[in-house]
Design an enzyme around this catalytic site. Structure first.
Site, PDB file in Angstrom:
ATOM      1  N   LYS A  13     -12.534   0.037  -3.641  1.00 20.40           N
ATOM      2  CA  LYS A  13     -12.746   1.345  -4.293  1.00 20.40           C
ATOM      3  C   LYS A  13     -12.534   1.229  -5.807  1.00 20.40           C
ATOM      4  CE  LYS A  13      -9.517   3.367  -1.816  1.00 20.40           C
ATOM      5  NZ  LYS A  13      -9.058   2.195  -1.028  1.00 20.40           N
ATOM      6  N   ARG A  88      -7.016  11.968   0.892  1.00 23.03           N
ATOM      7  CA  ARG A  88      -6.566  10.961   1.838  1.00 23.03           C
ATOM      8  C   ARG A  88      -6.045  11.593   3.119  1.00 23.03           C
ATOM      9  NH1 ARG A  88      -5.173   6.562  -1.761  1.00 23.03           N
ATOM     10  NH2 ARG A  88      -4.438   4.801  -0.551  1.00 23.03           N
ATOM     11  N   ARG A 171       0.076   0.046   5.327  1.00 20.05           N
ATOM     12  CA  ARG A 171      -0.928   0.887   4.654  1.00 20.05           C
ATOM     13  C   ARG A 171      -2.191   1.004   5.508  1.00 20.05           C
ATOM     14  NH1 ARG A 171      -1.156  -2.295  -0.659  1.00 20.05           N
ATOM     15  NH2 ARG A 171      -2.982  -1.037  -1.141  1.00 20.05           N
TER      16      ARG A 171
HETATM   17  P1  AP5 Z   1      -9.754  -3.068  -4.948  1.00 15.65           P
HETATM   18  O1  AP5 Z   1     -10.993  -2.636  -5.642  1.00 15.65           O
HETATM   19  O2  AP5 Z   1      -8.510  -3.170  -5.746  1.00 15.65           O
HETATM   20  O3  AP5 Z   1      -9.528  -2.231  -3.609  1.00 15.65           O
HETATM   21  P2  AP5 Z   1      -9.127  -0.699  -3.379  1.00 15.65           P
HETATM   22  O4  AP5 Z   1     -10.037  -0.161  -2.346  1.00 15.65           O
HETATM   23  O5  AP5 Z   1      -9.039   0.025  -4.677  1.00 15.65           O
HETATM   24  O6  AP5 Z   1      -7.714  -0.922  -2.708  1.00 15.65           O
HETATM   25  P3  AP5 Z   1      -6.306  -0.232  -3.021  1.00 15.65           P
HETATM   26  O7  AP5 Z   1      -5.246  -1.150  -2.503  1.00 15.65           O
HETATM   27  O8  AP5 Z   1      -6.202   0.180  -4.444  1.00 15.65           O
HETATM   28  O9  AP5 Z   1      -6.406   0.976  -2.110  1.00 15.65           O
HETATM   29  P4  AP5 Z   1      -5.274   1.857  -1.638  1.00 15.65           P
HETATM   30  O10 AP5 Z   1      -6.064   2.989  -1.145  1.00 15.65           O
HETATM   31  O11 AP5 Z   1      -4.343   1.257  -0.690  1.00 15.65           O
HETATM   32  O12 AP5 Z   1      -4.359   2.028  -2.954  1.00 15.65           O
HETATM   33  P5  AP5 Z   1      -4.158   3.240  -3.965  1.00 15.65           P
HETATM   34  O13 AP5 Z   1      -3.820   2.688  -5.278  1.00 15.65           O
HETATM   35  O14 AP5 Z   1      -5.241   4.217  -3.841  1.00 15.65           O
HETATM   36  O15 AP5 Z   1     -10.076  -4.492  -4.268  1.00 15.65           O
HETATM   37  C1  AP5 Z   1      -9.091  -5.191  -3.515  1.00 15.65           C
HETATM   38  C2  AP5 Z   1      -9.212  -6.698  -3.782  1.00 15.65           C
HETATM   39  O16 AP5 Z   1     -10.433  -7.190  -3.220  1.00 15.65           O
HETATM   40  C3  AP5 Z   1      -9.252  -7.077  -5.266  1.00 15.65           C
HETATM   41  O17 AP5 Z   1      -8.575  -8.270  -5.423  1.00 15.65           O
HETATM   42  C4  AP5 Z   1     -10.757  -7.225  -5.547  1.00 15.65           C
HETATM   43  O18 AP5 Z   1     -11.012  -8.131  -6.613  1.00 15.65           O
HETATM   44  C5  AP5 Z   1     -11.282  -7.752  -4.228  1.00 15.65           C
HETATM   45  N1  AP5 Z   1     -12.641  -7.291  -3.899  1.00 15.65           N
HETATM   46  C6  AP5 Z   1     -13.157  -6.038  -4.088  1.00 15.65           C
HETATM   47  N2  AP5 Z   1     -14.438  -5.985  -3.629  1.00 15.65           N
HETATM   48  C7  AP5 Z   1     -14.706  -7.226  -3.130  1.00 15.65           C
HETATM   49  C8  AP5 Z   1     -15.872  -7.794  -2.505  1.00 15.65           C
HETATM   50  N3  AP5 Z   1     -16.995  -7.070  -2.320  1.00 15.65           N
HETATM   51  N4  AP5 Z   1     -15.808  -9.101  -2.103  1.00 15.65           N
HETATM   52  C9  AP5 Z   1     -14.659  -9.827  -2.307  1.00 15.65           C
HETATM   53  N5  AP5 Z   1     -13.540  -9.342  -2.889  1.00 15.65           N
HETATM   54  C10 AP5 Z   1     -13.570  -8.052  -3.296  1.00 15.65           C
HETATM   55  O19 AP5 Z   1      -2.835   3.919  -3.343  1.00 15.65           O
HETATM   56  C11 AP5 Z   1      -1.588   3.273  -3.384  1.00 15.65           C
HETATM   57  C12 AP5 Z   1      -0.513   4.176  -2.810  1.00 15.65           C
HETATM   58  O20 AP5 Z   1      -0.419   5.380  -3.594  1.00 15.65           O
HETATM   59  C13 AP5 Z   1      -0.761   4.684  -1.374  1.00 15.65           C
HETATM   60  O21 AP5 Z   1      -0.299   3.750  -0.417  1.00 15.65           O
HETATM   61  C14 AP5 Z   1       0.049   6.001  -1.377  1.00 15.65           C
HETATM   62  O22 AP5 Z   1       1.426   5.735  -1.214  1.00 15.65           O
HETATM   63  C15 AP5 Z   1      -0.164   6.527  -2.793  1.00 15.65           C
HETATM   64  N6  AP5 Z   1      -1.326   7.439  -2.869  1.00 15.65           N
HETATM   65  C16 AP5 Z   1      -2.458   7.261  -3.606  1.00 15.65           C
HETATM   66  N7  AP5 Z   1      -3.312   8.293  -3.437  1.00 15.65           N
HETATM   67  C17 AP5 Z   1      -2.706   9.158  -2.582  1.00 15.65           C
HETATM   68  C18 AP5 Z   1      -3.098  10.399  -2.003  1.00 15.65           C
HETATM   69  N8  AP5 Z   1      -4.284  10.968  -2.281  1.00 15.65           N
HETATM   70  N9  AP5 Z   1      -2.237  11.008  -1.148  1.00 15.65           N
HETATM   71  C19 AP5 Z   1      -1.042  10.460  -0.863  1.00 15.65           C
HETATM   72  N10 AP5 Z   1      -0.617   9.276  -1.359  1.00 15.65           N
HETATM   73  C20 AP5 Z   1      -1.442   8.628  -2.212  1.00 15.65           C
END
Ligand code: AP5
Ligand code: MG
Ligand code: ZN
Length: 215
Positions: A13, A88, A171
């Site tokens: 994402k 989410r 997660r």
């Molecule tokens: P990346 O693009 O970083 O993936 P992502 O989908 O953004 O994953 P996140 O870990 O950021 O998602 P998340 O939803 O757990 O975390 P968030 O910060 O939102 O890619 C991942 C890796 O793969 C990278 O190394 C990239 O280079 C590689 N990659 C990407 N595409 C690729 C491809 N096509 N091929 C190969 N490699 C690839 O949330 C974190 C925490 O915040 C949550 O756990 C929660 O506690 C809190 N939080 C956030 N939002 C909310 C909400 N709305 N409500 C409640 N709690 C929330």
């Protein structure tokens, strides 16, 4: 254009959001990035959010919903936005829908980056992020040009605190239980678009642009 990005942790994402935001000139709003910024600044919100994030749990809806309501009223959102990591939960999705309807607006789409669970651990444990601008890298699939510093801003890239194997598994469970019902929810709203997130980063972006431009 108003877009919601859906997908499990590690789906890509954040990676795709940077390119979508540049191409369509809409701000990239990531609740995860906002919480992480508040953690580094040790704000009351950051201190509260950290308790949940370190365990891989969701931050409570009331905190998250208010945060986004406020963010979406800012000037840069008047021509649209790209939401990454929000909504989410069904309660968050309902709140967003109500806020939009109050202004006679609606989402253009909810875009699911579909990646099966077996791909995720490798992506997360190899991820490195820029603590300054939030850019995401991967030691194998998308390393920074010199291996250590962010291509965008030069800061040293680091591993995210919640990218350990056990937190990632938690997660993923939280995603399946609390967030994946949104796939059906947006199908029911006729707003769901799906791309295959197992392709290369460039190919996923191509699919996304095709889907968006066909709306
Ligand atoms: P990346 O693009 O970083 O993936 P992502 O989908 O953004 O994953 P996140 O870990 O950021 O998602 P998340 O939803 O757990 O975390 P968030 O910060 O939102 O890619 C991942 C890796 O793969 C990278 O190394 C990239 O280079 C590689 N990659 C990407 N595409 C690729 C491809 N096509 N091929 C190969 N490699 C690839 O949330 C974190 C925490 O915040 C949550 O756990 C929660 O506690 C809190 N939080 C956030 N939002 C909310 C909400 N709305 N409500 C409640 N709690 C929330
Ligand atoms: Mg992300
Ligand atoms: Zn950076």
């Amino acid at each position: 254009m108003k877009i919601v990005l859906l997908g499990p942790p590690g789906a890509g994402k954040g990676t795709q959001a940077k390119s979508i935001s540049n191409k369509y000139s809409i701000p990239h709003i990531s609740t995860g990035d906002i919480f992480r910024y508040n953690i580094t600044q040790m704000t009351p919100l950051g201190i509260e959010a950290k308790k949940y994030m370190d365990k891989g749990q969701l931050v409570p809806d009331d905190l998250t919903i208010d945060l986004i309501k406020d963010r979406l009223t800012q000037e840069d959102c008047k021509n649209g936005y790209l939401l990454d990591g929000y909504p989410r939960t069904v309660a968050q999705a309902e709140s967003l829908k109500n806020a939009l309807e109050a202004n006679n607006e609606k989402l253009d789409c909810a875009l699911l980056i579909d990646v099966p669970r077996e791909f995720i651990l490798d992506r997360m444990t190899g991820r490195r992020v820029c603590p300054s601008c939030g850019a995401s890298y991967h030691i194998k699939y998308n390393p920074p040009k010199n291996g250590v510093n962010c291509d965008e801003c030069g800061n040293e890239v680091i591993q995210r605190a919640d990218d350990t194997a056990s937190t990632v598994n938690n997660r993923l469970d939280v995603y399946e239980k609390q967030t994946s019902p949104l796939v059906e929810y947006y199908k029911g709203e006729n707003q769901l678009l799906v791309v295959d997130g197992t392709q290369s980063i460039n190919d996923v972006f191509k699919q996304i642009c095709e889907k968006i431009e066909a709306i």
